[in-house]
Scaffold this motif. Structure first.
Motif, PDB file in Angstrom:
ATOM      1  N   VAL A  97      15.902   0.961   0.265  1.00 35.49           N
ATOM      2  CA  VAL A  97      15.131   0.980   1.511  1.00 35.49           C
ATOM      3  C   VAL A  97      13.835   0.220   1.283  1.00 35.49           C
ATOM      4  O   VAL A  97      13.030   0.593   0.418  1.00 35.49           O
ATOM      5  N   VAL A  98      13.625  -0.847   2.042  1.00 37.15           N
ATOM      6  CA  VAL A  98      12.426  -1.670   1.900  1.00 37.15           C
ATOM      7  C   VAL A  98      11.465  -1.315   3.036  1.00 37.15           C
ATOM      8  O   VAL A  98      11.718  -1.622   4.198  1.00 37.15           O
ATOM      9  N   GLY A  99      10.372  -0.632   2.689  1.00 38.47           N
ATOM     10  CA  GLY A  99       9.388  -0.258   3.692  1.00 38.47           C
ATOM     11  C   GLY A  99       9.228   1.244   3.824  1.00 38.47           C
ATOM     12  O   GLY A  99      10.209   1.996   3.695  1.00 38.47           O
ATOM     13  N   THR A 100       7.990   1.676   4.096  1.00 39.98           N
ATOM     14  CA  THR A 100       7.698   3.107   4.196  1.00 39.98           C
ATOM     15  C   THR A 100       7.028   3.473   5.516  1.00 39.98           C
ATOM     16  O   THR A 100       6.241   4.413   5.581  1.00 39.98           O
ATOM     17  N   GLY A 101       7.330   2.715   6.573  1.00 41.52           N
ATOM     18  CA  GLY A 101       6.880   3.115   7.901  1.00 41.52           C
ATOM     19  C   GLY A 101       7.767   4.234   8.420  1.00 41.52           C
ATOM     20  O   GLY A 101       8.542   4.840   7.678  1.00 41.52           O
ATOM     21  N   ALA A 102       7.693   4.494   9.713  1.00 44.75           N
ATOM     22  CA  ALA A 102       8.446   5.608  10.292  1.00 44.75           C
ATOM     23  C   ALA A 102       9.938   5.499  10.035  1.00 44.75           C
ATOM     24  O   ALA A 102      10.583   6.477   9.635  1.00 44.75           O
ATOM     25  N   SER A 103      10.511   4.309  10.233  1.00 40.76           N
ATOM     26  CA  SER A 103      11.956   4.173  10.049  1.00 40.76           C
ATOM     27  C   SER A 103      12.336   4.289   8.580  1.00 40.76           C
ATOM     28  O   SER A 103      13.377   4.847   8.229  1.00 40.76           O
ATOM     29  N   GLY A 104      11.477   3.784   7.678  1.00 43.81           N
ATOM     30  CA  GLY A 104      11.754   3.914   6.259  1.00 43.81           C
ATOM     31  C   GLY A 104      11.758   5.366   5.818  1.00 43.81           C
ATOM     32  O   GLY A 104      12.630   5.797   5.047  1.00 43.81           O
ATOM     33  N   VAL A 105      10.795   6.137   6.309  1.00 41.09           N
ATOM     34  CA  VAL A 105      10.723   7.568   6.004  1.00 41.09           C
ATOM     35  C   VAL A 105      11.977   8.280   6.501  1.00 41.09           C
ATOM     36  O   VAL A 105      12.588   9.086   5.780  1.00 41.09           O
ATOM     37  N   GLN A 106      12.390   7.982   7.723  1.00 41.69           N
ATOM     38  CA  GLN A 106      13.535   8.667   8.320  1.00 41.69           C
ATOM     39  C   GLN A 106      14.844   8.328   7.606  1.00 41.69           C
ATOM     40  O   GLN A 106      15.658   9.214   7.334  1.00 41.69           O
ATOM     41  N   VAL A 107      15.047   7.057   7.310  1.00 42.50           N
ATOM     42  CA  VAL A 107      16.272   6.660   6.613  1.00 42.50           C
ATOM     43  C   VAL A 107      16.302   7.266   5.208  1.00 42.50           C
ATOM     44  O   VAL A 107      17.333   7.758   4.750  1.00 42.50           O
ATOM     45  N   PHE A 108      15.182   7.228   4.523  1.00 41.16           N
ATOM     46  CA  PHE A 108      15.115   7.763   3.170  1.00 41.16           C
ATOM     47  C   PHE A 108      15.473   9.250   3.160  1.00 41.16           C
ATOM     48  O   PHE A 108      16.227   9.714   2.283  1.00 41.16           O
ATOM     49  N   GLU A 109      14.940  10.005   4.111  1.00 39.52           N
ATOM     50  CA  GLU A 109      15.254  11.434   4.191  1.00 39.52           C
ATOM     51  C   GLU A 109      16.757  11.666   4.329  1.00 39.52           C
ATOM     52  O   GLU A 109      17.333  12.522   3.643  1.00 39.52           O
ATOM     53  N   GLU A 110      17.376  10.922   5.235  1.00 38.10           N
ATOM     54  CA  GLU A 110      18.803  11.108   5.481  1.00 38.10           C
ATOM     55  C   GLU A 110      19.643  10.637   4.291  1.00 38.10           C
ATOM     56  O   GLU A 110      20.606  11.298   3.898  1.00 38.10           O
ATOM     57  N   ALA A 111      19.270   9.487   3.740  1.00 39.88           N
ATOM     58  CA  ALA A 111      20.034   8.945   2.616  1.00 39.88           C
ATOM     59  C   ALA A 111      19.959   9.863   1.403  1.00 39.88           C
ATOM     60  O   ALA A 111      20.956  10.047   0.675  1.00 39.88           O
ATOM     61  N   ALA A 112      18.795  10.461   1.163  1.00 37.94           N
ATOM     62  CA  ALA A 112      18.618  11.321  -0.009  1.00 37.94           C
ATOM     63  C   ALA A 112      19.542  12.533   0.006  1.00 37.94           C
ATOM     64  O   ALA A 112      19.859  13.090  -1.041  1.00 37.94           O
ATOM     65  N   LYS A 113      20.000  12.918   1.193  1.00 40.50           N
ATOM     66  CA  LYS A 113      20.882  14.079   1.317  1.00 40.50           C
ATOM     67  C   LYS A 113      22.303  13.776   0.854  1.00 40.50           C
ATOM     68  O   LYS A 113      23.015  14.671   0.388  1.00 40.50           O
ATOM     69  N   VAL A 114      22.727  12.501   0.991  1.00 43.84           N
ATOM     70  CA  VAL A 114      24.151  12.202   0.791  1.00 43.84           C
ATOM     71  C   VAL A 114      24.432  11.035  -0.146  1.00 43.84           C
ATOM     72  O   VAL A 114      25.559  10.872  -0.605  1.00 43.84           O
ATOM     73  N   ALA A 115      23.438  10.226  -0.422  1.00 40.79           N
ATOM     74  CA  ALA A 115      23.676   9.004  -1.205  1.00 40.79           C
ATOM     75  C   ALA A 115      23.867   9.318  -2.686  1.00 40.79           C
ATOM     76  O   ALA A 115      23.374  10.318  -3.205  1.00 40.79           O
ATOM     77  N   GLN A 116      24.562   8.422  -3.359  1.00 38.45           N
ATOM     78  CA  GLN A 116      24.630   8.515  -4.826  1.00 38.45           C
ATOM     79  C   GLN A 116      23.226   8.330  -5.396  1.00 38.45           C
ATOM     80  O   GLN A 116      22.799   9.089  -6.262  1.00 38.45           O
ATOM     81  N   HIS A 117      22.520   7.326  -4.868  1.00 34.94           N
ATOM     82  CA  HIS A 117      21.133   7.113  -5.266  1.00 34.94           C
ATOM     83  C   HIS A 117      20.436   6.307  -4.165  1.00 34.94           C
ATOM     84  O   HIS A 117      21.046   5.430  -3.548  1.00 34.94           O
ATOM     85  N   VAL A 118      19.171   6.620  -3.918  1.00 40.71           N
ATOM     86  CA  VAL A 118      18.403   5.867  -2.926  1.00 40.71           C
ATOM     87  C   VAL A 118      17.065   5.484  -3.540  1.00 40.71           C
ATOM     88  O   VAL A 118      16.358   6.316  -4.127  1.00 40.71           O
ATOM     89  N   THR A 119      16.737   4.209  -3.433  1.00 36.56           N
ATOM     90  CA  THR A 119      15.492   3.655  -3.973  1.00 36.56           C
ATOM     91  C   THR A 119      14.658   3.144  -2.814  1.00 36.56           C
ATOM     92  O   THR A 119      15.152   2.373  -1.980  1.00 36.56           O
ATOM     93  N   ILE A 120      13.404   3.552  -2.747  1.00 39.10           N
ATOM     94  CA  ILE A 120      12.529   3.066  -1.683  1.00 39.10           C
ATOM     95  C   ILE A 120      11.452   2.181  -2.299  1.00 39.10           C
ATOM     96  O   ILE A 120      10.862   2.506  -3.335  1.00 39.10           O
ATOM     97  N   PHE A 121      11.244   1.015  -1.677  1.00 43.14           N
ATOM     98  CA  PHE A 121      10.258   0.052  -2.152  1.00 43.14           C
ATOM     99  C   PHE A 121       8.996   0.217  -1.305  1.00 43.14           C
ATOM    100  O   PHE A 121       9.013  -0.021  -0.089  1.00 43.14           O
ATOM    101  N   GLN A 122       7.926   0.630  -1.941  1.00 42.70           N
ATOM    102  CA  GLN A 122       6.679   0.952  -1.234  1.00 42.70           C
ATOM    103  C   GLN A 122       5.567  -0.024  -1.584  1.00 42.70           C
ATOM    104  O   GLN A 122       5.304  -0.283  -2.754  1.00 42.70           O
ATOM    105  N   ARG A 123       4.914  -0.554  -0.543  1.00 39.08           N
ATOM    106  CA  ARG A 123       3.712  -1.349  -0.768  1.00 39.08           C
ATOM    107  C   ARG A 123       2.475  -0.464  -0.606  1.00 39.08           C
ATOM    108  O   ARG A 123       1.591  -0.440  -1.453  1.00 39.08           O
ATOM    109  N   THR A 124       2.442   0.274   0.500  1.00 35.92           N
ATOM    110  CA  THR A 124       1.301   1.143   0.785  1.00 35.92           C
ATOM    111  C   THR A 124       1.814   2.530   1.128  1.00 35.92           C
ATOM    112  O   THR A 124       2.711   2.668   1.968  1.00 35.92           O
ATOM    113  N   PRO A 125       1.281   3.585   0.515  1.00 32.70           N
ATOM    114  CA  PRO A 125       1.725   4.931   0.875  1.00 32.70           C
ATOM    115  C   PRO A 125       1.363   5.260   2.318  1.00 32.70           C
ATOM    116  O   PRO A 125       0.284   4.897   2.792  1.00 32.70           O
ATOM    117  N   ASN A 126       2.293   5.886   3.007  1.00 37.41           N
ATOM    118  CA  ASN A 126       2.058   6.263   4.395  1.00 37.41           C
ATOM    119  C   ASN A 126       1.710   7.737   4.467  1.00 37.41           C
ATOM    120  O   ASN A 126       2.228   8.540   3.694  1.00 37.41           O
TER     121      ASN A 126
END
Length: 555
Positions: free
Chosen positions: A185-214
């Motif tokens: 997941v590239v980005g930590t805006g609203a959509s990045g936060v939402q996708v990351f939450e959902e992916a973390a529940k079911v994915a084998q692994h999820v990596t989020i690339f952050q430039r600035t903490p939200n």
């Protein structure tokens, strides 16, 4: 274009572009007042952002009672199932609105506007669609929203990736199965936060690339039973009235006190209560000077930081996600709402990569290579990289002024509007929930209803006076733009790199793109112009044509 195949496009009073909240609101109110009006929509159905945003976790961040239209026929027999509805339920809301109002008979879907120019002799717009059709309305209302131009950064090799890759705003309508996948997941805006939450529940692994903490706030989601829905319904009409009096268009009680006027215990009690309520209560219901005073801003940031750090186990991630020293002032970016975002970083199947330390160097056929030479392999790459917001929705269309100057060219050196509703040299063209409106600082339905009501009344007044053209003066436009910039300069907003100021788009002028003075003041200024004969606008009419009958010329 028209429901009557024999009708001429020249007979059209108003063309609305966009079938989201503002588009259907204007369609209903203009149609009920006798205007001939049609809507064109680039998507395959109604909903605006809720047609395009169907990515995993997509959910509104305004509370249910605020995030709906005040049209009686719609709200009186509709209830949301939870405090913050998801995209599926919001689509159901639009289907309900259509069923009650018969909206789609005047909407053409899968129709994208690519160009528009104004016929100054006839006082009509020539609007060109992607199939080469020309529509000639008297007035053009751009209800394209603030986020309809997705931004995809120029990452080297992006086109070479052999897995699945989509921007969140261009997610496939049929969806994508995230289960057991390796996801980036590239980005930590609203959509990045939402996708990351959902992916973390079911994915084998999820990596989020952050430039600035939200600074994500707790959503504190609630599911409603029938009794709760009934109680909300009883107070819904009152909520619609209250939301127009709040600076941001919500019904969140506004403290109005300064931090300096409260004891430390009073401050703590206030924000503990706001935290429990969840949503935007922390950002909209606290100290009155958070957006202007660094000391108050520091205090609120520290309160948020300490709350978040308690949920994160790893000391390194504490500092990455909620640093001791704030990276930018609190509430100078749109704050996402989260449910399990920070907790998910305690799971073994999640990773955060700080691109300031380890930048993305390129996308490869297998995944993403970072500056340290490591290649992170993914099955799915999610681009949560935001939008060319506020202005991009209009500048992506080739709209030309009466002098032939494209709107994108006019605004390239700096945004210029009058009342956040029109731009000089582009007569008879209105825009809502966009440039120089309350937009970034306000609840969508509240703001767009206020602006749309002004537009509807304006068109009624013009029709009553036989006026066929309205255009802001350059002087009024300059004064309004200066007012917006002066208000912005008093605050802390320009100290953050965000879409609120256009700083997220390379080469875009950094400036205040929304009116920061609050909805009540904005409404007052718009109403004052109308009450004074549309002060700041030039009004004119098409000269009547002479018809020769015999040797006598008659009007």
């Amino acid at each position: 274009m028209t429901s009557d195949p024999t009708a001429s496009p020249r007979d059209l009073d108003v063309l609305i572009v966009g079938a989201g909240f503002s588009g259907i609101y204007q369609l209903h109110h203009l149609r009920s007042r006798g205007f001939s009006v049609k809507v064109v929509e680039a998507g395959g159905d109604m909903g605006g952002t809720w047609y395009w945003n169907c990515y995993p976790g997509a959910r509104v961040d305004s509370e249910h009672k605020m995030y709906q239209l005040s049209i009686d026929e719609i709200w009186k027999d509709w209830s949301f199932s939870c405090k913050f509805p998801d995209w599926k339920e919001l689509r159901q809301y639009f289907y309900h609105a259509d069923k009650k109002l018969g909206l789609r008979r005047d909407i053409r879907f899968n129709t994208r506007v690519i160009a528009a120019d104004f016929d100054d002799k006839e006082h009509r717009w020539n609007v060109t669609t992607h199939v080469g059709e020309t529509i000639r309305p008297r007035f053009l209302s751009m209800c394209t929203g603030f986020a309809s131009k997705p931004y995809v950064p120029p990452i080297k090799g992006l086109e070479t990736f052999q897995g699945i890759c989509h921007h969140t705003a261009l997610w496939p309508q049929e969806g994508i199965d995230l289960r057991d996948k390796r996801i980036g997941v590239v980005g930590t805006g609203a959509s990045g936060v939402q996708v990351f939450e959902e992916a973390a529940k079911v994915a084998q692994h999820v990596t989020i690339f952050q430039r600035t903490p939200n600074y994500a706030l707790p959503m504190n989601q609630e599911i409603f039973d029938e009794e709760a829905r009934r109680k909300f319904k009883e107070k819904q009409a009152e909520a619609f009235v209250i939301r127009r009096t709040h600076p941001s268009g919500h019904d969140i009680p506004y403290v109005g006190e300064k931090m300096s006027e409260m004891s430390l215990q009073e401050r703590q009690e206030l924000y503990e209560g706001l935290w429990v309520k969840g949503g935007f209560h922390v950002s909209k219901g606290g100290f009155s000077e958070v957006g202007f005073n660094e000391e108050a801003n520091d205090w609120v940031y520290a309160f948020w930081r300490d709350k978040v750090r308690r949920r994160i186990h790893d000391p390194r991630l504490k500092e990455k996600l909620a640093p001791q020293i704030k990276p930018h002032p609190f509430n100078t970016k749109r704050l996402p709402l989260e449910q399990t975002y920070y907790d998910a970083f305690n799971q073994p199947n999640t990773t955060l990569i700080d691109v300031n330390e380890t930048p993305i160097s390129e996308v490869t056929p297998k995944g993403i290579k970072t500056g340290d030479g490591e290649e992170h392999e993914f099955d799915i790459i999610v681009l949560a990289t935001g939008f060319d917001s506020i202005t991009g929705s209009l500048t992506q269309i080739d709209i030309k002024s009466t002098e032939g100057v494209p709107l994108r060219e006019k605004w390239s050196s700096g945004l210029k509007t009058h009342l956040g509703l029109m731009s000089a040299g582009f007569p008879n063209m209105f825009f809502v929930y966009g440039a120089h409106g309350v937009t970034a600082f306000g609840n969508g339905p509240t703001c767009l209803e206020q602006q749309s009501d002004w537009i509807v009344q304006c068109l009624k007044d013009l029709r009553g006076g036989g006026t066929t053209k309205i255009d802001p003066t350059s002087e009024a436009e300059a004064a309004w733009t200066q007012r917006v910039n002066d208000l912005c300069a008093k605050g802390l907003w320009t100290k953050a790199k965000s879409w609120w100021t256009g700083a997220n788009i390379p080469g875009k002028k950094v400036e205040c793109l929304s009116f920061p003075g609050g909805l009540p003041l904005y409404t007052q200024l718009c109403q004052e112009s109308a009450a004074n004969g549309y002060k700041g606008f030039l009004l004119s009419s098409v000269a009547p044509k002479l018809v020769t009958i015999g040797n006598i010329a008659r009007l």
